[in-house]
Design a protein around this motif. Structure first.
Motif, PDB file in Angstrom:
ATOM      1  N   PHE A 178     -39.550  13.941  51.468  1.00  0.00           N
ATOM      2  CA  PHE A 178     -40.773  13.335  50.497  1.00  0.00           C
ATOM      3  C   PHE A 178     -40.640  13.809  49.184  1.00  0.00           C
ATOM      4  CE2 PHE A 178     -43.415  12.614  54.285  1.00  0.00           C
ATOM      5  CZ  PHE A 178     -44.110  11.570  53.867  1.00  0.00           C
ATOM      6  N   GLN A 182     -48.189  14.561  50.664  1.00  0.00           N
ATOM      7  CA  GLN A 182     -48.637  13.668  49.613  1.00  0.00           C
ATOM      8  C   GLN A 182     -48.519  14.569  48.551  1.00  0.00           C
ATOM      9  OE1 GLN A 182     -48.704  10.506  49.519  1.00  0.00           O
ATOM     10  NE2 GLN A 182     -47.778  10.615  51.445  1.00  0.00           N
ATOM     11  N   ILE A 191     -37.700  11.540  47.644  1.00  0.00           N
ATOM     12  CA  ILE A 191     -38.361  10.492  47.303  1.00  0.00           C
ATOM     13  C   ILE A 191     -39.060   9.946  46.190  1.00  0.00           C
ATOM     14  CG2 ILE A 191     -39.668   8.375  48.358  1.00  0.00           C
ATOM     15  CD1 ILE A 191     -38.756   9.446  51.122  1.00  0.00           C
ATOM     16  N   ASN A 201     -42.276   9.626  59.136  1.00  0.00           N
ATOM     17  CA  ASN A 201     -43.547   9.601  59.474  1.00  0.00           C
ATOM     18  C   ASN A 201     -43.543  10.091  61.114  1.00  0.00           C
ATOM     19  OD1 ASN A 201     -45.367   9.571  57.352  1.00  0.00           O
ATOM     20  ND2 ASN A 201     -44.487   7.671  56.890  1.00  0.00           N
ATOM     21  N   TYR A 204     -38.353  -2.779  49.454  1.00  0.00           N
ATOM     22  CA  TYR A 204     -39.455  -2.253  50.420  1.00  0.00           C
ATOM     23  C   TYR A 204     -39.922  -3.512  51.283  1.00  0.00           C
ATOM     24  CZ  TYR A 204     -40.154   2.239  48.568  1.00  0.00           C
ATOM     25  OH  TYR A 204     -40.097   3.608  48.192  1.00  0.00           O
ATOM     26  N   GLN A 234     -38.993   6.069  54.613  1.00  0.00           N
ATOM     27  CA  GLN A 234     -40.524   6.348  54.483  1.00  0.00           C
ATOM     28  C   GLN A 234     -40.866   5.737  55.926  1.00  0.00           C
ATOM     29  OE1 GLN A 234     -43.447   5.562  51.544  1.00  0.00           O
ATOM     30  NE2 GLN A 234     -41.685   5.804  49.855  1.00  0.00           N
ATOM     31  N   SER A 244     -38.557  -2.947  54.965  1.00  0.00           N
ATOM     32  CA  SER A 244     -39.246  -2.048  55.818  1.00  0.00           C
ATOM     33  C   SER A 244     -39.200  -2.474  57.410  1.00  0.00           C
ATOM     34  CB  SER A 244     -40.577  -2.389  55.270  1.00  0.00           C
ATOM     35  OG  SER A 244     -40.789  -1.796  54.343  1.00  0.00           O
TER      36      SER A 244
END
Length: 259
Positions: free
Chosen positions: A15, A136, A18, A116, A54, A112, A58
Motif C-alpha cells: 500500500f 489507508q 502504491i 485485499n 485501472y 489493488q 481491473s
C-alpha cells in the motif's frame, strides 16, 4: 486460514509503495509542463494515461489472480511498474511519459485487486475492517512523504551532490536541467526490490469468496443494464474526477497564481 503478521506487514508495505508512486504525479505536473513545453490539455493526458489503466486492467486482474495466484500476479505488477519507471528514466520525453504512466498504472491496478483478499486471509476476517482502514493510513503517510522525497532529490541535485552517494549516483544518470527525473530512477529501484521481495516470500493460500471472483463476461453485461449500477458508475466518476483533479492540478494552480 493461514494468518501471518508478516504478510499483513507486507501488504501495508505494498500500500505504501502504491501511494508513493501514485501521489507524486500532482507535484510533478508543473515540472513536466515546463520541461516539455506542454499545454494544459497535453498535460492532462498524463494523469489520464495513468488512471485509464485501472479501467483497462481491473477486471482482467481479477481473472489473472484466480488463474495464476497472488505471488505471480503481484510480482508481474511490480515488474510492469519497474519497466515503466525505468523506461522514462532512460528516455525522458512526453510520449514516453504517457506510456510509462500507463504501465505504472497497470501495475498499481493489478496490485489493488490482489492485495485485499490477501489482507483478509493474512489478518483474519474479523480484523479485516481494521486492517483496511489502517492500510489507508499507511497510504496517506506515503502520499505525505513522496513530495518530500521529490524536494530532497531535486534540491540536492541542484546543489552539490558529491557529498551524498545516492545524489552522486543519480547525478550521473539524470539529464541536466531535469533533476525531477531522478524520482523515476528511485521508482524503478523500489519496484525492482519489491519484485524480489514478493518472489522470495511465502504467501498464504487465498480462497476467494464469491464476491471477490472476477465472474464471466455475461455478469458484467447484466450489471451494466441495471440503472443503479450505472448511477454508481457516474457517482464514482464524479468523485474520482474531483479528487484527482484537485490532487493533480493544485500544484500548477499554486505555481501559476501564487508563485
Amino acid at each position: 486460514m493461514q494468518r501471518s503478521r508478516a504478510i499483513v506487514g507486507l501488504v501495508f508495505l505494498i500500500f505504501f509503495v502504491i501511494s508513493f508512486l501514485t501521489n507524486i504525479l500532482g507535484p510533478l505536473v508543473p515540472d513536466i509542463i515546463s520541461a516539455f513545453s506542454l499545454s494544459l490539455t497535453l498535460a492532462g493526458f498524463l494523469p489520464f494515461s495513468f488512471f485509464v489503466a485501472y479501467g483497462v486492467m481491473s477486471i482482467p486482474a481479477g481473472t489473472l489472480v484466480e488463474r495464476r495466484g497472488e505471488r505471480v500476479v503481484m510480482a508481474g505488477a511490480f515488474a510492469a511498474a519497474c519497466a515503466g519507471a525505468a523506461l522514462f528514466a532512460l528516455v525522458p520525453s512526453y510520449r514516453i511519459a504517457i506510456g510509462s504512466l500507463f504501465l505504472i498504472g497497470l501495475g498499481m491496478a493489478v496490485l489493488q485487486v490482489a492485495i485485499n483478499p490477501l489482507l483478509r486471509v493474512a489478518g483474519g476476517e474479523e480484523h479485516f475492517a481494521f486492517y483496511s482502514v489502517f492500510a489507508q493510513l499507511v497510504f496517506v503517510l506515503a502520499s505525505f512523504l513522496s513530495p518530500r522525497a521529490y524536494t530532497y532529490l531535486v534540491q540536492g541535485l541542484q546543489a552539490d551532490p558529491t557529498g551524498n552517494w545516492l545524489l552522486a549516483a543519480l547525478s550521473r544518470v539524470v539529464p541536466k536541467g531535469l533533476p525531477w527525473v531522478s524520482l523515476y530512477w528511485v521508482f524503478a529501484l523500489v519496484t525492482l526490490v519489491m519484485v524480489v521481495v514478493i518472489a522470495s516470500v511465502r504467501l498464504p493460500r487465498v480462497e476467494l469468496k464469491e464476491d471477490e471472483r472476477a465472474g464471466a463476461l455475461t455478469t458484467y453485461v447484466s450489471l451494466l443494464r441495471q440503472r443503479v449500477v450505472v448511477l454508481y458508475f457516474f457517482g464514482i466518476f464524479a468523485y474520482v474526477g474531483s479528487e484527482q483533479g484537485i490532487a493533480n492540478w493544485i500544484s500548477e494552480f499554486l505555481r501559476s497564481y501564487h508563485g
